[in-house]
Enzyme design. Sequence first.
Site, PDB file in Angstrom:
ATOM      1  N   CYS A 132       0.815  -1.216   0.000  1.00  0.00           N
ATOM      2  CA  CYS A 132       0.000   0.000   0.000  1.00  0.00           C
ATOM      3  C   CYS A 132       0.852   1.273   0.000  1.00  0.00           C
ATOM      4  O   CYS A 132       0.537   2.233  -0.707  1.00  0.00           O
ATOM      5  CB  CYS A 132      -0.953  -0.005   1.196  1.00  0.00           C
ATOM      6  SG  CYS A 132      -0.177  -0.449   2.765  1.00  0.00           S
ATOM      7  N   HIS A 244      -2.753   6.455   4.588  1.00  0.00           N
ATOM      8  CA  HIS A 244      -1.309   6.459   4.813  1.00  0.00           C
ATOM      9  C   HIS A 244      -0.719   7.786   4.322  1.00  0.00           C
ATOM     10  O   HIS A 244      -1.116   8.304   3.270  1.00  0.00           O
ATOM     11  CB  HIS A 244      -0.632   5.329   4.027  1.00  0.00           C
ATOM     12  CG  HIS A 244      -0.859   3.961   4.597  1.00  0.00           C
ATOM     13  ND1 HIS A 244      -1.591   3.708   5.731  1.00  0.00           N
ATOM     14  CD2 HIS A 244      -0.423   2.737   4.157  1.00  0.00           C
ATOM     15  CE1 HIS A 244      -1.599   2.409   5.977  1.00  0.00           C
ATOM     16  NE2 HIS A 244      -0.908   1.801   5.037  1.00  0.00           N
TER      17      HIS A 244
END
Length: 342
Positions: A132, A244
């Site tokens: 990710c 994130h």
Amino acid sequence: MGYRVVVAGATGNVGREMLNILAEREFPIDDIAALASSRSQGDEVEFGESGRMLKIQNIEHFDPNGWDIALFAIGSEATKVYAPKFAAAGCTVIDNSSLYRMDPDVPLIVPEVNPGAIDGYTRKNIIANPNCSTAQLVVALKPLHDAAKITRVVVATYQSVSGAGKSGMDELFEQSRNIFVGEQAEPKKFTKQIAFNVIPHIDSFLDDGSTKEEWKMVVETKKILDPKIKVIATCVRVPVFVGHSEAVHVEFENEISAVEAQRILREAPGVMLVDKREDGGYVTPIEAVGEFATYVSRIREDPTVDNGLAMWVVSDNLRKGAALNAVQIAELLGRRHLQKAA
């Protein structure tokens, strides 16, 4: 005419997001199957906002013959068992685990960055989805690399607990609640308390002192973007539920200004530039949740190196970092190889 699509791991965070994004992007589907382990057999998951419910089927007993594409979000151990079975049956596997990412016979794809690499999928009929944190990083780096040739990247991540699955999100919620009422906040999923804290440790430690998560970012960035780029990462878990963030420092072979980088990124596929030098003129994880874009802010020149830039990169890790990228790979596969019309 559409595709027959399988979502394996449909009860998890990423699997549910895959179903949402398939519906949102109106991926051409003739038939869809939602799979999970025997524990979830018979449960139902929602497919899109239409309210259509899909009954979970047991992956152990599912016959992949006649299905076109399988989006896997079941972890490396289960993928090791089922991906070859699906691939051998003619169902192309797009895998979200780390199992095949560094396999030289499996393309590791971010469609905005290296779409041509997908042509190698026929060797195993499997395509890998990157980590990710890597996915959002290379989306931001690719147009800059094309313009001025990146030589080195130093990145520090601020990774949300959703990257550790539902159990990670539950632990942040429970610890936060316990602290407010004066109870103990014992770590279970994480190595230390995550509520009101940060943990510089994701995945297992390697002999050189880095973690496996940091190693993934290094080797995956090289495979996707350019093996000559030097990369070092420090990966940190932070008390954020979804999204994130990354502080990225980049060195280039050729001169590039912050203004030029802003211009390039403003037009780059998959990137949303939000870079105003004022209070709130940048993106944080909360604004990125539920969005498709990789957001770039805080672009500035780095005076400590020649031809250096610093920037802030944010994305919804369940989307671009996992489910969205997998669906985009499926779209790319359809355009370049499967060639069925919607």
